[in-house]
Write an enzyme that holds these catalytic residues in place. Structure first.
Site, PDB file in Angstrom:
ATOM      1  N   LYS A  50       0.818  -1.210   0.000  1.00  0.00           N
ATOM      2  CA  LYS A  50       0.000   0.000   0.000  1.00  0.00           C
ATOM      3  C   LYS A  50       0.860   1.271   0.000  1.00  0.00           C
ATOM      4  O   LYS A  50       0.427   2.322  -0.464  1.00  0.00           O
ATOM      5  CB  LYS A  50      -0.921   0.018   1.217  1.00  0.00           C
ATOM      6  CG  LYS A  50      -1.792  -1.216   1.420  1.00  0.00           C
ATOM      7  CD  LYS A  50      -2.861  -1.347   0.366  1.00  0.00           C
ATOM      8  CE  LYS A  50      -4.013  -2.268   0.765  1.00  0.00           C
ATOM      9  NZ  LYS A  50      -3.668  -3.685   0.951  1.00  0.00           N
TER      10      LYS A  50
HETATM   11  C1  PLP Z   1      -4.383  -4.839   0.571  1.00  0.00           C
HETATM   12  C2  PLP Z   1      -3.598  -6.090   0.524  1.00  0.00           C
HETATM   13  C3  PLP Z   1      -3.897  -7.113  -0.386  1.00  0.00           C
HETATM   14  C4  PLP Z   1      -5.070  -7.028  -1.326  1.00  0.00           C
HETATM   15  O1  PLP Z   1      -4.877  -6.059  -2.311  1.00  0.00           O
HETATM   16  P1  PLP Z   1      -6.144  -5.504  -3.159  1.00  0.00           P
HETATM   17  O2  PLP Z   1      -5.589  -4.406  -3.971  1.00  0.00           O
HETATM   18  O3  PLP Z   1      -7.130  -5.050  -2.141  1.00  0.00           O
HETATM   19  O4  PLP Z   1      -6.655  -6.641  -3.965  1.00  0.00           O
HETATM   20  C5  PLP Z   1      -3.066  -8.214  -0.419  1.00  0.00           C
HETATM   21  N1  PLP Z   1      -2.018  -8.340   0.431  1.00  0.00           N
HETATM   22  C6  PLP Z   1      -1.715  -7.381   1.333  1.00  0.00           C
HETATM   23  C7  PLP Z   1      -0.557  -7.591   2.258  1.00  0.00           C
HETATM   24  C8  PLP Z   1      -2.479  -6.229   1.413  1.00  0.00           C
HETATM   25  O5  PLP Z   1      -2.172  -5.285   2.306  1.00  0.00           O
END
Ligand code: PLP
Length: 503
Positions: free
Chosen positions: A112
């Site tokens: 993120k």
């Molecule tokens: C948010 C997240 C996901 C999922 O990603 P999306 O974009 O919501 O599909 C997978 N793994 C981790 C560690 C995350 O923080």
């Protein structure tokens, strides 16, 4: 290029407006009405640039009303000095045809950060253009990682307030501590009694409530979103797929036949970014969508029926514990040839009955592009153990879901072309589970397990995780899921008469 709403194409806005608003007034999501087509020449240029250069190059196409200086300011601000690796998105090769794209070298140890280090710059620049003088209030629903990454990105950013809601029993202890100890004068954190979908639905409801909007406007404030419903979250994610392709080429990989991308998926944002990269000319063959036990997307890809009426599992990959994948809406818009009415109908079926069905044509397109698979917790732990034994590579519980599903995909199809596997979090964010997968030993504390994991695997504890051990907890509120608005008003000091649920 303009941005249109997935539920009403007559809503047309600039990039700055799309980012500043976060979501369209009628509930649709903003998408570009055209996409750039990258040529051989573009890729040649991109190949010679570093990550910041690549990000500027790719994002300039999408930030149509930003000046070159503004793009430069935003991208440099986001990616200079905030990642523990020289390149924010390095690739680790673990034998065979698997390239692990490590997206967790940022300040909160999850992918993120790639988007949320940049979003505050994009958002404040956008707000200056579209809503001069107004304070932007960022509301976030999180399954764990978005919340911390958004708090870290927006802390003490002038003219912003940020409020994060997370499911009180749905995040890992490390994720919880990361959020509850967040520093900054403009940050607010609240746990809710409910799951991620409740948090996300609550936030969307607040966003689209006109009375609430008016109340904020009276106080010279406006809402925006740091969730992946905001286009400003998605655009930065396209960059690392373009960048990964450039890196594979410069390493001399044979990509004449394309490569596959494997993504551990929750809200469908990350894999959607990979799809957009493909649409722009990156030679991605199959988009492999990996889910945990909450396998609503696996079923959707295989049957064409999206049905959230099912048991919700709390798993060891909590950031994927999601039954309403909000970015799928953007994909449906693509697959239906931008049929806003059809998308609006599917979304209203989903909110009324928890289910919708796509046409045979959309289903066929979907299975041409995507492969859907899932792993339960047991398989996930086994995968972490196997990866460590076979390659000495330690991966987190989310990445392991992707690796596990990729194994199933190869066994089923025999497709051996190179693959990029998105690695979305540091194993240390989920140390308890990861430890279980590699050893029988255990201590009785979270940080004891972190240290033990480091000893047993000879890997380094990321600095931001280490620093948490002595962090002071600042937030401990828990509210009912139907009291989220009160919590927002209390945090913003908008409702002095009503002390709200937190009093
Ligand atoms: C948010 C997240 C996901 C999922 O990603 P999306 O974009 O919501 O599909 C997978 N793994 C981790 C560690 C995350 O923080």
């Amino acid at each position: 290029m303009n941005y249109v709403s997935t539920r009403d194409k007559s809503v047309k806005v600039t990039a700055a407006e799309a980012i500043a608003r976060g979501i369209s007034a009628e509930g649709g999501l903003f998408v570009p009405d055209t996409f750039p087509a990258l040529t051989e020449k573009d890729f040649e240029t991109l190949g010679k640039l570093d990550y910041i250069g690549r990000a500027k190059y790719v994002l300039s196409f999408f930030l149509n009303d930003f000046t070159e200086d503004e793009v430069d300011y935003c991208v440099k601000g986001a990616y200079t000095g905030s990642f523990d690796n020289e390149q924010p998105a390095p690739i680790s090769v673990v034998g065979g045809n698997a390239n692990i794209l490590e997206l967790w070298h940022g300040p909160t140890c999850a992918f993120k950060d790639l988007a949320l280090q940049l979003l505050p710059y994009l958002l404040t620049t956008s707000a200056k253009k579209t809503a001069a003088g107004k304070k932007t209030v960022i509301l976030v629903a999180t399954s764990g990682d978005t919340g911390k990454a958004a708090l870290e990105g927006f802390k003490d950013v002038p003219d912003t307030e940020i409020m994060v809601f997370y499911p009180s029993d749905g995040v890992s202890p490390m994720q919880k501590l990361q959020m509850d100890s967040q520093k900054g004068e403009n940050v607010h954190v609240c746990a809710i009694r409910g799951n991620f979908d409740d948090a996300q639905t609550g936030v969307k409801r607040i966003f689209t409530d006109n009375a609430v909007k008016e109340k904020l406007a009276e106080h010279n404030m406006q809402f925006s979103s740091a969730n992946s419903i905001n286009w400003g979250r998605l655009a930065p994610q396209i960059v690392y797929y373009v960048s990964a392709y450039c890196d594979l080429i410069s390493r001399g990989e044979d990509l004449r036949d394309g490569f596959n991308v494997v993504v551990p998926t929750g809200n469908f944002g990350n894999i959607l970014a990979a799809y957009y990269a493909k649409k722009m000319g990156v030679p991605i063959k199959k988009l492999i969508c990996a889910s945990n036990a909450n396998n609503v997307l696996t079923d959707f890809i295989n049957t064409g029926v999206y049905d959230r009426n099912r048991k919700f599992y709390t798993t060891i990959s909590p950031s994927m514990d999601i039954l309403i994948s909000s970015n799928l809406e953007r994909m449906l818009f693509e697959l239906s040839d931008c049929d806003d009415k059809a998308v609006a109908k599917m979304q209203s079926d989903l909110s009324a009955n928890g289910v919708f069905k796509v046409t045979d044509e959309i289903k066929a397109k979907m299975s041409e592009l995507f492969y859907g698979g899932c792993c339960d917790d047991e398989e996930t732990l086994a995968t972490i153990g196997d990866m460590f034994k076979e390659y000495g590579y330690l991966c987190d519980t989310h990445t392991a879901v992707a690796v596990g599903v990729y194994k199933k995909y190869k066994a089923e199809t025999g497709d051996e072309r190179p693959a990029v596997i998105a690695s979305t979090a540091s194993p240390y964010k989920f140390a308890n589970s990861v430890l279980t997968a590699v050893t029988d030993k255990k201590t009785d504390s979270e940080f004891g397990n972190v240290r033990l994991l480091s000893e047993v695997t000879s890997t380094e504890i990321p600095a931001p995780i280490k620093a948490l051990e002595n962090a002071e907890v600042r937030f401990n509120e828990v509210c009912d899921k139907d009291k989220m608005l009160d919590a927002v008003y209390t945090a913003l000091k908008l409702n002095k008469a009503n002390k709200g649920p937190l009093a």
